[in-house]
Design an enzyme around this catalytic site. Structure first.
Site, PDB file in Angstrom:
ATOM      1  N   GLN A   1       0.839  -1.193   0.000  1.00 19.86           N
ATOM      2  CA  GLN A   1       0.000   0.000   0.000  1.00 19.86           C
ATOM      3  C   GLN A   1       0.876   1.245   0.000  1.00 19.86           C
ATOM      4  O   GLN A   1       1.755   1.407   0.833  1.00 19.86           O
ATOM      5  CB  GLN A   1      -0.899  -0.020   1.242  1.00 19.86           C
ATOM      6  CG  GLN A   1      -1.975   1.035   1.259  1.00 19.86           C
ATOM      7  CD  GLN A   1      -2.898   0.861   2.463  1.00 19.86           C
ATOM      8  OE1 GLN A   1      -2.742  -0.066   3.248  1.00 19.86           O
ATOM      9  NE2 GLN A   1      -3.845   1.751   2.610  1.00 19.86           N
TER      10      GLN A   1
ATOM     11  N   VAL B   1      -7.283  -7.418   2.845  1.00 18.61           N
ATOM     12  CA  VAL B   1      -7.236  -8.771   3.394  1.00 18.61           C
ATOM     13  C   VAL B   1      -8.566  -9.510   3.290  1.00 18.61           C
ATOM     14  O   VAL B   1      -8.582 -10.723   3.048  1.00 18.61           O
ATOM     15  CB  VAL B   1      -6.719  -8.741   4.847  1.00 18.61           C
ATOM     16  CG1 VAL B   1      -7.714  -8.098   5.796  1.00 18.61           C
ATOM     17  CG2 VAL B   1      -6.340 -10.137   5.305  1.00 18.61           C
ATOM     18  N   ASP B   2      -9.686  -8.828   3.457  1.00 16.87           N
ATOM     19  CA  ASP B   2     -10.976  -9.521   3.380  1.00 16.87           C
ATOM     20  C   ASP B   2     -11.244 -10.029   1.965  1.00 16.87           C
ATOM     21  O   ASP B   2     -11.728 -11.151   1.777  1.00 16.87           O
ATOM     22  CB  ASP B   2     -12.101  -8.583   3.832  1.00 16.87           C
ATOM     23  CG  ASP B   2     -11.862  -8.031   5.220  1.00 16.87           C
ATOM     24  OD1 ASP B   2     -11.921  -8.812   6.183  1.00 16.87           O
ATOM     25  OD2 ASP B   2     -11.595  -6.821   5.335  1.00 16.87           O
TER      26      ASP B   2
ATOM     27  N   ALA C   1      -6.601  -4.622  18.544  1.00 10.78           N
ATOM     28  CA  ALA C   1      -5.479  -4.372  19.459  1.00 10.78           C
ATOM     29  C   ALA C   1      -5.192  -2.878  19.581  1.00 10.78           C
ATOM     30  O   ALA C   1      -4.917  -2.373  20.685  1.00 10.78           O
ATOM     31  CB  ALA C   1      -4.238  -5.118  18.974  1.00 10.78           C
TER      32      ALA C   1
ATOM     33  N   ARG D   1      -7.944  -1.391  21.785  1.00 13.42           N
ATOM     34  CA  ARG D   1      -7.765  -1.704  23.206  1.00 13.42           C
ATOM     35  C   ARG D   1      -6.612  -0.898  23.805  1.00 13.42           C
ATOM     36  O   ARG D   1      -6.685  -0.462  24.961  1.00 13.42           O
ATOM     37  CB  ARG D   1      -7.538  -3.207  23.377  1.00 13.42           C
ATOM     38  CG  ARG D   1      -8.783  -4.021  23.061  1.00 13.42           C
ATOM     39  CD  ARG D   1      -8.540  -5.519  23.161  1.00 13.42           C
ATOM     40  NE  ARG D   1      -9.770  -6.248  22.877  1.00 13.42           N
ATOM     41  CZ  ARG D   1      -9.865  -7.575  22.848  1.00 13.42           C
ATOM     42  NH1 ARG D   1      -8.784  -8.316  23.093  1.00 13.42           N
ATOM     43  NH2 ARG D   1     -11.020  -8.157  22.591  1.00 13.42           N
TER      44      ARG D   1
ATOM     45  N   HIS E   1     -11.389  -4.701   7.208  1.00 16.35           N
ATOM     46  CA  HIS E   1     -10.126  -4.140   7.698  1.00 16.35           C
ATOM     47  C   HIS E   1      -9.814  -2.944   6.813  1.00 16.35           C
ATOM     48  O   HIS E   1      -9.124  -3.044   5.808  1.00 16.35           O
ATOM     49  CB  HIS E   1      -9.011  -5.185   7.612  1.00 16.35           C
ATOM     50  CG  HIS E   1      -7.651  -4.646   7.962  1.00 16.35           C
ATOM     51  ND1 HIS E   1      -7.388  -4.002   9.140  1.00 16.35           N
ATOM     52  CD2 HIS E   1      -6.483  -4.649   7.269  1.00 16.35           C
ATOM     53  CE1 HIS E   1      -6.114  -3.638   9.171  1.00 16.35           C
ATOM     54  NE2 HIS E   1      -5.547  -4.011   8.039  1.00 16.35           N
TER      55      HIS E   1
END
Length: 315
Positions: free
Chosen positions: A86, A126-127, A154, A157, A179
């Site tokens: 990317q 990715v999907d 992550a 969080r 994503h």
């Protein structure tokens, strides 16, 4: 002699993400064997040499070598990190055309080896590429997994832990969906030490809704910010891939927000997307369906539709 199962991972793509993943696998005692495969043989061989030179300091001896697609035959996991990167200003979905063609060749070659394990896909978008890998491979849907929104979760969080001054491992919250730009936070299920974040907000007026809204935007755009500053993201996603790999090889039954196939769950079907799923030796064996509120349902449906529009011309 021992009859203990030897875990083996085949890594395809020794770029920034792939080499960081290999380094993490070795240092976190996750696999017994690691074979690195890349079109750039010198790069892959150099990585293997570099990793092996540190073997004396590793917590567990990992047999690491440079190989080819034939080495995938008896692998438990084939992790695909290969593909076009990317670029600054480019969305993950801009990469579709480039990487679909690359993936067709990779998956065909892996399957010709006799591979019968689990695909773990990291390459963006990715999907889309996880769906493509499932289609190209013919493997059962639970044995094709994408990194999904594990890293986004992550990041979320971590930011929540900083904001509420709590340890990250006591923060329970999910990012689901694509994503990418349409991912969403499941605020209705976010809690810290079992206390809902909505309750924390009511009890302390120092916590502001606008701060949480900004946090979600920072999660969504984190990759763009990192790419702008250093050219690529790789440490975080490598650690996410290692976490998924551990859950598979160690048969953990962990719940992770991987990209997995939906067949009616969340009101969606025939799409790979990031949702909480049970991950073990057999792959992503069960989708954990959260009870979303109306706003979250609408946002998730939009994310699904964006992915389906991208998939439609190709499958």
């Amino acid at each position: 002699m021992t009859n203990e199962k030897v875990n083996k991972v085949a890594l395809i793509g020794a770029g920034f993400v792939g080499s960081s993943y290999a380094f993490t696998l070795i240092n976190q005692v996750i696999t017994d064997e690691l074979v690195v495969i890349d079109l750039n043989q010198d790069k892959a061989m150099g990585d293997v040499m570099d990793l092996n030179h540190g073997k004396a300091f590793a917590p567990h001896p990992v047999n690491t070598w440079y190989g080819d697609y034939e080495d995938c035959k008896d692998a438990d996991i084939v992790c695909i990190c290969a593909g076009a990167n990317q670029k600054p200003g480019e969305t993950r979905l801009d990469l579709v055309e480039k990487n679909l063609n690359i993936f067709k060749g990779i998956v065909d070659n892996v399957m010709k080896s006799g591979f019968d394990g689990i695909f773990l896909v990291a390459t963006n978008p990715v999907d889309i590429l996880t769906y493509a890998t499932w289609k190209f491979s013919g493997l059962p849907k639970e044995r094709v997994i994408g990194s999904g929104t594990t890293l986004d979760t992550a990041r979320f969080r971590y930011m929540l832990s900083e904001y509420f001054d709590a340890a990250a491992h006591n923060v329970h919250a999910y990012i689901i969906g694509e994503h990418g730009d349409t991912e969403l936070a499941v605020w209705s299920h976010a809690n810290i030490g079992s206390v809902p974040i909505t309750e924390l907000m009511k009890k302390n007026d120092q916590y502001k809704q606008e701060d949480l809204d900004e946090m979600m935007e920072n999660v969504r755009h984190a990759a763009y910010q990192i790419i702008e500053k250093k050219g690529a993201t790789y440490y975080g996603v490598a650690m996410s891939l290692a976490r998924i790999t551990r859950a598979i090889l160690h048969n953990e039954n962990s719940i992770l927000t991987v990209s997995t196939y939906l067949d009616g769950e969340y009101g969606a079907d025939d799409v790979y997307i990031g949702v909480p799923a049970l991950v073990n030796r057999n792959g992503a064996t069960e989708v954990i369906e959260l009870a979303l509120n109306d706003t979250e349902k609408e946002q998730f449906a939009h994310s699904v539709n964006v992915l389906k529009e991208i998939l439609a011309p190709h499958f």
